[in-house]
Design a protein around this motif. Sequence first.
Motif, PDB file in Angstrom:
ATOM      1  N   LYS A  83       4.389  25.766   0.013  1.00 59.83           N
ATOM      2  CA  LYS A  83       4.251  24.611   0.892  1.00 59.83           C
ATOM      3  C   LYS A  83       2.817  24.523   1.390  1.00 59.83           C
ATOM      4  O   LYS A  83       2.243  25.508   1.842  1.00 59.83           O
ATOM      5  CB  LYS A  83       5.180  24.729   2.098  1.00 59.83           C
ATOM      6  N   THR A 121       3.854  19.115   1.745  1.00 59.66           N
ATOM      7  CA  THR A 121       3.847  19.015   0.283  1.00 59.66           C
ATOM      8  C   THR A 121       4.280  20.327  -0.353  1.00 59.66           C
ATOM      9  O   THR A 121       3.899  21.407   0.091  1.00 59.66           O
ATOM     10  CB  THR A 121       2.428  18.651  -0.220  1.00 59.66           C
ATOM     11  N   THR A 122       5.066  20.221  -1.404  1.00 59.19           N
ATOM     12  CA  THR A 122       5.436  21.380  -2.206  1.00 59.19           C
ATOM     13  C   THR A 122       4.517  21.424  -3.431  1.00 59.19           C
ATOM     14  O   THR A 122       4.446  20.462  -4.195  1.00 59.19           O
ATOM     15  CB  THR A 122       6.907  21.295  -2.661  1.00 59.19           C
ATOM     16  N   THR A 159      -1.160  13.889  -7.414  1.00 57.39           N
ATOM     17  CA  THR A 159       0.127  14.438  -7.825  1.00 57.39           C
ATOM     18  C   THR A 159      -0.032  15.724  -8.626  1.00 57.39           C
ATOM     19  O   THR A 159       0.933  16.442  -8.836  1.00 57.39           O
ATOM     20  CB  THR A 159       0.919  13.423  -8.678  1.00 57.39           C
ATOM     21  N   TYR A 217       2.020  18.347  -7.148  1.00 56.74           N
ATOM     22  CA  TYR A 217       2.240  18.186  -5.704  1.00 56.74           C
ATOM     23  C   TYR A 217       3.285  17.113  -5.453  1.00 56.74           C
ATOM     24  O   TYR A 217       3.165  15.987  -5.935  1.00 56.74           O
ATOM     25  CB  TYR A 217       0.925  17.799  -5.007  1.00 56.74           C
ATOM     26  N   ASN A 218       4.314  17.464  -4.657  1.00 57.72           N
ATOM     27  CA  ASN A 218       5.373  16.533  -4.313  1.00 57.72           C
ATOM     28  C   ASN A 218       5.740  16.687  -2.847  1.00 57.72           C
ATOM     29  O   ASN A 218       6.161  17.775  -2.464  1.00 57.72           O
ATOM     30  CB  ASN A 218       6.590  16.776  -5.199  1.00 57.72           C
ATOM     31  N   PRO A 219       5.577  15.671  -2.031  1.00 57.90           N
ATOM     32  CA  PRO A 219       4.911  14.405  -2.331  1.00 57.90           C
ATOM     33  C   PRO A 219       3.433  14.640  -2.600  1.00 57.90           C
ATOM     34  O   PRO A 219       2.918  15.730  -2.348  1.00 57.90           O
ATOM     35  CB  PRO A 219       5.136  13.582  -1.062  1.00 57.90           C
ATOM     36  N   LEU A 234      -0.466  15.160  -2.579  1.00 63.32           N
ATOM     37  CA  LEU A 234      -1.347  15.775  -1.589  1.00 63.32           C
ATOM     38  C   LEU A 234      -2.670  15.011  -1.610  1.00 63.32           C
ATOM     39  O   LEU A 234      -3.358  15.012  -2.632  1.00 63.32           O
ATOM     40  CB  LEU A 234      -1.554  17.255  -1.928  1.00 63.32           C
TER      41      LEU A 234
END
Length: 174
Positions: free
Chosen positions: A95, A99-100, A131, A123-125, A127
């Motif tokens: 994290k 964002t993960t 992406t 990156y989701n959502p 960053l």
Amino acid sequence: MKIRSSIAVACMAACTIAAGSAFATDYPPRKPGLWEIKTGDGTAGKAAGQTIQQCIDAASDKALRDMGQGMGKDMCARQDLRTEGGKLVMDSVCKIGTTTATSRAVMTGDFSASYRMESTSTYNPPLMGRTEGSSVMEARWVGPCKPGQKPGDMVMSNGMTMNVLDMMGGRGKK
């Protein structure tokens, strides 16, 4: 661009210094002395961004690995490190704020003269509007630390020197 460099440096730091009992495979310790570390965004396939120098001894190298392991425990739901065909491969899910980041880093080299890490992340959502990202880090041992340097000293690209052990509050906790 600034966030990309920060992410690359953070990923590099976590991937290069994280080790310990949490992993089935450990990173080998680096040779004591002065290391030159070049980081880049990976788009050209080689490290071309920032260059730092880092003075280490066995105790400071271990302290940095321990710090990385602690960061990983705090930020990452998953960190798998294994050997594949003579390469170290780390897959992680971490994290960064909300964002993960799902990342894969592949390291080659011997940690006594030079090593290289290539990493890719999604990156989701997104960053900062991104992406995905990639980074490359190349490190090489350049010799003994320079006169006046102490273990933990890092000389940044702009010439600024800082001691990461002092910043961690770890001086004397060896």
